[in-house]
Write an enzyme that holds these catalytic residues in place. Sequence first.
Site, short mmCIF file in Angstrom:
data_model
loop_
_atom_site.label_atom_id
_atom_site.label_comp_id
_atom_site.label_asym_id
_atom_site.label_seq_id
_atom_site.Cartn_x
_atom_site.Cartn_y
_atom_site.Cartn_z
N GLY A 46 0.76 -1.24 0.00
CA GLY A 46 0.00 0.00 0.00
C GLY A 46 0.79 1.30 0.00
O GLY A 46 0.36 2.29 -0.57
N ASP A 101 0.75 3.36 4.36
CA ASP A 101 -0.30 4.06 3.62
C ASP A 101 -1.38 4.57 4.56
O ASP A 101 -1.83 5.70 4.48
CB ASP A 101 -0.91 3.15 2.52
CG ASP A 101 -1.38 1.79 3.04
OD1 ASP A 101 -1.14 1.47 4.23
OD2 ASP A 101 -1.98 1.03 2.26
N ASP A 104 -4.94 2.05 10.67
CA ASP A 104 -6.35 1.79 10.96
C ASP A 104 -6.42 1.33 12.43
O ASP A 104 -6.41 2.16 13.33
CB ASP A 104 -6.81 0.73 9.94
CG ASP A 104 -8.30 0.42 9.99
OD1 ASP A 104 -9.09 1.35 10.17
OD2 ASP A 104 -8.67 -0.76 9.82
N LYS A 132 -6.81 6.74 10.81
CA LYS A 132 -8.20 6.68 11.26
C LYS A 132 -8.19 6.67 12.79
O LYS A 132 -8.15 5.59 13.40
CB LYS A 132 -8.88 5.41 10.74
CG LYS A 132 -9.13 5.38 9.23
CD LYS A 132 -9.75 4.04 8.83
CE LYS A 132 -10.15 3.98 7.37
NZ LYS A 132 -10.52 2.60 6.95
N VAL A 154 -11.42 3.45 2.20
CA VAL A 154 -10.93 4.29 1.09
C VAL A 154 -10.05 3.47 0.14
O VAL A 154 -9.46 2.47 0.55
CB VAL A 154 -10.14 5.51 1.62
CG1 VAL A 154 -11.05 6.52 2.29
CG2 VAL A 154 -9.02 5.11 2.57
P1 IMP Z 1 -4.15 -1.89 10.68
O1 IMP Z 1 -3.17 -2.98 10.97
O2 IMP Z 1 -5.54 -2.24 11.15
O3 IMP Z 1 -3.72 -0.53 11.16
O4 IMP Z 1 -4.35 -1.85 9.12
C1 IMP Z 1 -3.44 -1.31 8.29
C2 IMP Z 1 -3.52 -1.93 6.92
O5 IMP Z 1 -4.86 -2.26 6.56
C3 IMP Z 1 -3.03 -0.92 5.92
O6 IMP Z 1 -1.67 -1.13 5.64
C4 IMP Z 1 -3.92 -1.17 4.72
O7 IMP Z 1 -3.30 -2.07 3.84
C5 IMP Z 1 -5.19 -1.81 5.27
N1 IMP Z 1 -6.32 -0.84 5.36
C6 IMP Z 1 -6.85 -0.29 6.47
N2 IMP Z 1 -7.86 0.54 6.19
C7 IMP Z 1 -7.97 0.54 4.84
C8 IMP Z 1 -8.84 1.25 3.92
O8 IMP Z 1 -9.72 2.06 4.27
N3 IMP Z 1 -8.63 0.97 2.60
C9 IMP Z 1 -7.69 0.11 2.15
N4 IMP Z 1 -6.86 -0.56 2.97
C10 IMP Z 1 -7.00 -0.34 4.31
MG MG Z 2 -4.12 -3.30 1.69
#
Ligand code: IMP
Ligand code: MG
Length: 176
Positions: A46, A101, A104, A132, A154
């Site tokens: 990403g 990128d 979340d 987020k 997104v």
């Molecule tokens: P986390 O580990 O939950 O913080 O997620 C991070 C990863 O989830 C990022 O590197 C993205 O690849 C994916 N991700 C989280 N939210 C989105 C979104 O809204 N669109 C696309 N990919 C997302």
């Molecule tokens: Mg992804």
Amino acid sequence: MIQVLDKQFNLFIEAGKIQSRINELAEKINTDYKDQSVTFVVILNGAFMFASDLFKRININCEITFVKIKSYEGMESKGKTSEVLGLTESLCGKNVIVVEDIVDSGLTIETIKKIVLKEECQSVKIATLLFKPTAFKGNEAPQYVGFEIENKFVVGYGLDYDEQGRNLDAIYQLKN
Ligand code: IMP
Ligand code: MG
């Protein structure tokens, strides 16, 4: 409005706005690390587009390396992250900036941080294009954030929906 696979998305952050914000982030990093060197650890897939535009504006000494973590499938987080691939060089004593990128839940950056800190690096910071805050469950928010956004899916500018949409030069938000 655009269509990616079965979903419709609205234009959310236009290309020019992304570029000017990246300019500001790069200036901040150049100032914060003036006369130091940085090792950027880019999280694929990403972050490839954000990383490329960011690095063109970085003027301090730096090394750039890429790792891969699989943490997301389709539109739902699996709730756990798997292994980190591709970290072959030592980060011992280095100032590390992890480039993402989007942050979340924060699970991905927590995983990376644990691995990087084990290597006894000098410092670890996170640079992410999108954050987020309402979805974030980690302890420490990322230090360099392009845009704080609401907890909605997104695509574009590196971010995918089932591997589609990464090539878009702007960011689009899932239509209600
Ligand atoms: P986390 O580990 O939950 O913080 O997620 C991070 C990863 O989830 C990022 O590197 C993205 O690849 C994916 N991700 C989280 N939210 C989105 C979104 O809204 N669109 C696309 N990919 C997302
Ligand atoms: Mg992804």
